[in-house]
Scaffold this motif. Sequence first.
Motif, PDB file in Angstrom:
ATOM      1  N   GLY A  75       0.796  -1.154  -0.132  1.00 24.12           N
ATOM      2  CA  GLY A  75       0.046   0.090   0.123  1.00 24.12           C
ATOM      3  C   GLY A  75       0.878   1.129  -0.056  1.00 24.12           C
ATOM      4  O   GLY A  75       2.041   1.494   0.375  1.00 24.12           O
ATOM      5  N   ILE A  76       0.396   2.152  -0.179  1.00 26.28           N
ATOM      6  CA  ILE A  76       1.012   3.673  -0.357  1.00 26.28           C
ATOM      7  C   ILE A  76       0.049   4.263   0.975  1.00 26.28           C
ATOM      8  O   ILE A  76      -1.292   4.081   0.978  1.00 26.28           O
ATOM      9  CB  ILE A  76       0.903   4.458  -1.654  1.00 26.28           C
ATOM     10  N   GLU A  77       0.651   5.307   1.388  1.00 27.77           N
ATOM     11  CA  GLU A  77      -0.051   6.060   2.520  1.00 27.77           C
ATOM     12  C   GLU A  77      -0.652   7.342   1.860  1.00 27.77           C
ATOM     13  O   GLU A  77       0.162   8.280   1.681  1.00 27.77           O
ATOM     14  CB  GLU A  77       1.085   6.389   3.477  1.00 27.77           C
ATOM     15  N   TRP A  78      -2.046   7.653   1.856  1.00 29.94           N
ATOM     16  CA  TRP A  78      -2.605   8.753   1.206  1.00 29.94           C
ATOM     17  C   TRP A  78      -2.022   9.996   2.033  1.00 29.94           C
ATOM     18  O   TRP A  78      -1.831  11.112   1.359  1.00 29.94           O
ATOM     19  CB  TRP A  78      -3.993   8.366   1.302  1.00 29.94           C
ATOM     20  N   SER A  79      -2.106   9.841   3.327  1.00 32.72           N
ATOM     21  CA  SER A  79      -1.922  11.073   4.105  1.00 32.72           C
ATOM     22  C   SER A  79      -0.575  11.476   4.071  1.00 32.72           C
ATOM     23  O   SER A  79      -0.151  12.698   4.273  1.00 32.72           O
ATOM     24  CB  SER A  79      -2.207  10.786   5.709  1.00 32.72           C
ATOM     25  N   ARG A  80       0.365  10.753   3.485  1.00 31.37           N
ATOM     26  CA  ARG A  80       1.756  11.211   3.339  1.00 31.37           C
ATOM     27  C   ARG A  80       1.876  11.673   2.071  1.00 31.37           C
ATOM     28  O   ARG A  80       2.428  12.837   1.758  1.00 31.37           O
ATOM     29  CB  ARG A  80       2.733   9.970   3.192  1.00 31.37           C
ATOM     30  N   ILE A  81       1.251  11.214   0.957  1.00 32.19           N
ATOM     31  CA  ILE A  81       1.286  11.712  -0.269  1.00 32.19           C
ATOM     32  C   ILE A  81       0.464  13.091  -0.410  1.00 32.19           C
ATOM     33  O   ILE A  81       0.807  13.889  -1.237  1.00 32.19           O
ATOM     34  CB  ILE A  81       0.784  10.616  -1.657  1.00 32.19           C
ATOM     35  N   GLU A  82      -0.665  13.224  -0.035  1.00 30.23           N
ATOM     36  CA  GLU A  82      -1.566  14.434   0.121  1.00 30.23           C
ATOM     37  C   GLU A  82      -1.882  14.897   1.504  1.00 30.23           C
ATOM     38  O   GLU A  82      -2.862  14.579   2.002  1.00 30.23           O
ATOM     39  CB  GLU A  82      -2.845  14.015  -0.337  1.00 30.23           C
ATOM     40  N   PRO A  83      -0.845  15.550   2.242  1.00 26.53           N
ATOM     41  CA  PRO A  83      -0.927  15.591   3.676  1.00 26.53           C
ATOM     42  C   PRO A  83      -2.004  16.820   4.019  1.00 26.53           C
ATOM     43  O   PRO A  83      -2.520  16.635   5.037  1.00 26.53           O
ATOM     44  CB  PRO A  83       0.791  16.380   4.020  1.00 26.53           C
ATOM     45  N   ARG A  84      -2.365  17.519   3.005  1.00 25.77           N
ATOM     46  CA  ARG A  84      -3.274  18.406   2.950  1.00 25.77           C
ATOM     47  C   ARG A  84      -4.094  18.441   1.755  1.00 25.77           C
ATOM     48  O   ARG A  84      -3.547  18.302   0.595  1.00 25.77           O
ATOM     49  CB  ARG A  84      -3.117  20.040   3.305  1.00 25.77           C
ATOM     50  N   GLN A  85      -5.592  18.528   1.681  1.00 23.05           N
ATOM     51  CA  GLN A  85      -6.247  18.557   0.639  1.00 23.05           C
ATOM     52  C   GLN A  85      -5.597  19.233  -0.620  1.00 23.05           C
ATOM     53  O   GLN A  85      -5.568  20.408  -0.649  1.00 23.05           O
ATOM     54  CB  GLN A  85      -7.693  18.828   0.568  1.00 23.05           C
ATOM     55  N   GLY A  86      -5.286  18.563  -1.786  1.00 21.39           N
ATOM     56  CA  GLY A  86      -4.809  19.301  -2.874  1.00 21.39           C
ATOM     57  C   GLY A  86      -3.409  19.462  -2.942  1.00 21.39           C
ATOM     58  O   GLY A  86      -2.744  20.143  -3.926  1.00 21.39           O
ATOM     59  N   GLU A  87      -2.793  19.370  -1.755  1.00 22.90           N
ATOM     60  CA  GLU A  87      -1.234  19.555  -1.729  1.00 22.90           C
ATOM     61  C   GLU A  87      -0.474  18.083  -1.766  1.00 22.90           C
ATOM     62  O   GLU A  87      -0.806  17.535  -1.054  1.00 22.90           O
ATOM     63  CB  GLU A  87      -0.843  20.329  -0.461  1.00 22.90           C
TER      64      GLU A  87
ATOM     65  N   SER B 297       2.870  15.791  -1.879  1.00 24.42           N
ATOM     66  CA  SER B 297       4.358  15.883  -1.641  1.00 24.42           C
ATOM     67  C   SER B 297       5.283  15.194  -2.740  1.00 24.42           C
ATOM     68  O   SER B 297       5.115  13.807  -2.681  1.00 24.42           O
ATOM     69  CB  SER B 297       4.577  15.100  -0.113  1.00 24.42           C
ATOM     70  N   SER B 298       6.190  15.732  -3.349  1.00 20.24           N
ATOM     71  CA  SER B 298       7.106  15.304  -4.266  1.00 20.24           C
ATOM     72  C   SER B 298       8.054  14.386  -3.768  1.00 20.24           C
ATOM     73  O   SER B 298       8.409  13.330  -4.132  1.00 20.24           O
ATOM     74  CB  SER B 298       7.433  16.407  -5.226  1.00 20.24           C
ATOM     75  N   GLU B 299       8.456  14.676  -2.581  1.00 20.98           N
ATOM     76  CA  GLU B 299       9.483  13.872  -1.744  1.00 20.98           C
ATOM     77  C   GLU B 299       8.992  12.313  -1.555  1.00 20.98           C
ATOM     78  O   GLU B 299       9.419  11.634  -1.797  1.00 20.98           O
ATOM     79  CB  GLU B 299       9.602  14.682  -0.506  1.00 20.98           C
ATOM     80  N   VAL B 300       7.576  12.455  -0.891  1.00 21.01           N
ATOM     81  CA  VAL B 300       6.957  11.143  -0.997  1.00 21.01           C
ATOM     82  C   VAL B 300       6.786  10.155  -2.131  1.00 21.01           C
ATOM     83  O   VAL B 300       6.942   8.942  -2.168  1.00 21.01           O
ATOM     84  CB  VAL B 300       5.731  11.282   0.119  1.00 21.01           C
TER      85      VAL B 300
ATOM     86  N   ALA C 142       8.441  10.541  -4.647  1.00 24.37           N
ATOM     87  CA  ALA C 142       9.673   9.990  -5.208  1.00 24.37           C
ATOM     88  C   ALA C 142      10.121   8.706  -4.191  1.00 24.37           C
ATOM     89  O   ALA C 142      10.681   7.930  -4.922  1.00 24.37           O
ATOM     90  CB  ALA C 142      10.908  11.361  -5.022  1.00 24.37           C
ATOM     91  N   HIS C 143       9.765   8.936  -3.073  1.00 26.58           N
ATOM     92  CA  HIS C 143      10.448   7.594  -2.165  1.00 26.58           C
ATOM     93  C   HIS C 143       9.342   6.409  -2.534  1.00 26.58           C
ATOM     94  O   HIS C 143      10.107   5.491  -2.922  1.00 26.58           O
ATOM     95  CB  HIS C 143       9.600   8.011  -0.810  1.00 26.58           C
ATOM     96  N   TYR C 144       8.137   6.289  -2.910  1.00 22.96           N
ATOM     97  CA  TYR C 144       7.322   5.102  -3.580  1.00 22.96           C
ATOM     98  C   TYR C 144       7.846   4.866  -4.749  1.00 22.96           C
ATOM     99  O   TYR C 144       7.923   3.598  -5.060  1.00 22.96           O
ATOM    100  CB  TYR C 144       5.727   5.523  -3.516  1.00 22.96           C
ATOM    101  N   ARG C 145       8.161   5.848  -5.628  1.00 25.62           N
ATOM    102  CA  ARG C 145       8.714   5.239  -6.934  1.00 25.62           C
ATOM    103  C   ARG C 145       9.864   4.497  -6.744  1.00 25.62           C
ATOM    104  O   ARG C 145      10.038   3.281  -7.479  1.00 25.62           O
ATOM    105  CB  ARG C 145       8.930   6.439  -7.693  1.00 25.62           C
ATOM    106  N   GLU C 146      10.794   5.137  -5.779  1.00 26.21           N
ATOM    107  CA  GLU C 146      11.941   4.441  -5.846  1.00 26.21           C
ATOM    108  C   GLU C 146      11.695   2.804  -4.978  1.00 26.21           C
ATOM    109  O   GLU C 146      12.586   1.718  -5.487  1.00 26.21           O
ATOM    110  CB  GLU C 146      12.939   5.195  -4.682  1.00 26.21           C
ATOM    111  N   GLU C 147      10.639   2.914  -4.179  1.00 25.01           N
ATOM    112  CA  GLU C 147      10.455   1.605  -3.671  1.00 25.01           C
ATOM    113  C   GLU C 147       9.829   0.525  -4.622  1.00 25.01           C
ATOM    114  O   GLU C 147      10.157  -0.757  -4.846  1.00 25.01           O
ATOM    115  CB  GLU C 147       9.444   1.629  -2.287  1.00 25.01           C
ATOM    116  N   ILE C 148       9.071   0.927  -5.563  1.00 27.05           N
ATOM    117  CA  ILE C 148       8.519   0.377  -6.652  1.00 27.05           C
ATOM    118  C   ILE C 148       9.459  -0.038  -7.492  1.00 27.05           C
ATOM    119  O   ILE C 148       9.543  -1.366  -8.098  1.00 27.05           O
ATOM    120  CB  ILE C 148       7.229   0.939  -7.261  1.00 27.05           C
ATOM    121  N   GLU C 149      10.224   0.831  -8.003  1.00 29.33           N
ATOM    122  CA  GLU C 149      11.334   0.468  -8.997  1.00 29.33           C
ATOM    123  C   GLU C 149      12.353  -0.640  -8.373  1.00 29.33           C
ATOM    124  O   GLU C 149      12.729  -1.458  -9.141  1.00 29.33           O
ATOM    125  CB  GLU C 149      12.287   1.735  -9.270  1.00 29.33           C
TER     126      GLU C 149
END
Length: 427
Positions: free
Chosen positions: A72-84, A86-89, A91-98
């Motif tokens: 799973g991916i954590e929604w609250s990490r990727i979108e910490p505030r509605q509509g915002e 996190s490119s850092e998070v 990038a983290h998940y992309r790294e994990e998937i790759e």
Amino acid sequence: MKFNLKKGLLLGSATAATQIEGGDENNNWARFAAEGKIKDGSTPVTAADHYNRFREDIDLMAEMGLSIYRFGIEWSRIEPRQGEYSSEVIAHYREEIEYMISKGIKPLLTIHHFTNPLWFEDMGAFENRNSPEIFLSFVKKVVASFGDIVSEYITINEPNVYATNSLLWGYWPPEKKSAGALMKAFSNMTAAHVLSYRYIHEKRREMGYDDTKVSFANHLRVFAPANPKNPFHRMASSLSEYLFQDSITDAMMTGRCRFPVFFRKGLKKGKYYDFIGINYYSRSTVSGLADGVREDCYKNDLGWEIYHEGMIDLSNKLGKKYGCEVYITENGTCDNTDSFRSRFIYDQLKLISETENPITRYYHWSFMDNFEWREGESERFGLVHIDYKTQKRTVKESGKLYSAIIRDGGVSDQAFELYVKGSHYKK
Ligand code: BGC
């Protein structure tokens, strides 16, 4: 050989972000834990620290021979505030998937697995009439971020467990006891799934891919009357089965909404699955509307009946009804000392391999011990043991058996002697 694995059956494992990652305080379960609501006082804010240790965990998976992984991916990490976002998070998940792909492990990505970002929770989560569209906005971001490397998705995990535990029984956050809230959530989750199913297909087609697979993970149980001769027990059993699983399953799969799922404007009937995802754990013995367990049966450490045949019956029933292959998107057991998990795996895989059924993938729950929601980290489902003080990972005997099964294409006499013979269920 004791048995050969069913031809073509792929074996892997499953996890969920909040249950293993740690480090995120922005979701409803972290808040619930901070309010002191977890039985053993643990919190998903620490968990198994997988967010920082994903390479080590994936290396272990690869060493054990797993070829498929539901995560799973954590929604609250990727979108910490509605509509915002996190490119850092991201990038983290992309790294994990790759990383998992580079190790030969095929990802199946779960978008929603029980937890909500606080901002979504506080606007009523799936009770909110705009929740399908809000969820869809997140799904759009997910596809834009990972659509080129992930072809398989589970939109929502176990809508029935989520909605009943959170909104009907008041056991999970936000601890409501309201049939009305449950019905709203069922209806909105159905719409959220259907919108997402359509979008993921459309978007990936546009991106030039034709290998997209989307579905959701059903929590399915077998319901049996406590006394089959008692008409009240029989009726209660059929009613529970319909209200808890058949109604929502059918609505999510086909867009056909019948009570207690309500039709939302714009929802069209159709086929909203590319595989049937079944999370299977146990059988309910019914004499009233709450869940019961037979007295005289083998049980796991949470008191759930061990009943392997149920998985085969449900897979056959749904496979026939919906005409599609079945992925067991979760199956496993709570065995805190790893004393019967090997027997459990042996019996379940033997049954899958020796009976007629449409199962083509099996994701064992769970890869490693994890935060078991309200029960906390004391209840263990993993193939890999986590020492929560040191975060040390140790492959359990059952994990070694699972790995040997993958390597040998079944259970060899030697693996049986080594892992299964001394492994026994408890009553
Ligand atoms: C859930 C998991 C949970 C498992 C064992 C499933 O219903 O999807 O998150 O850990 O059961 O309780």
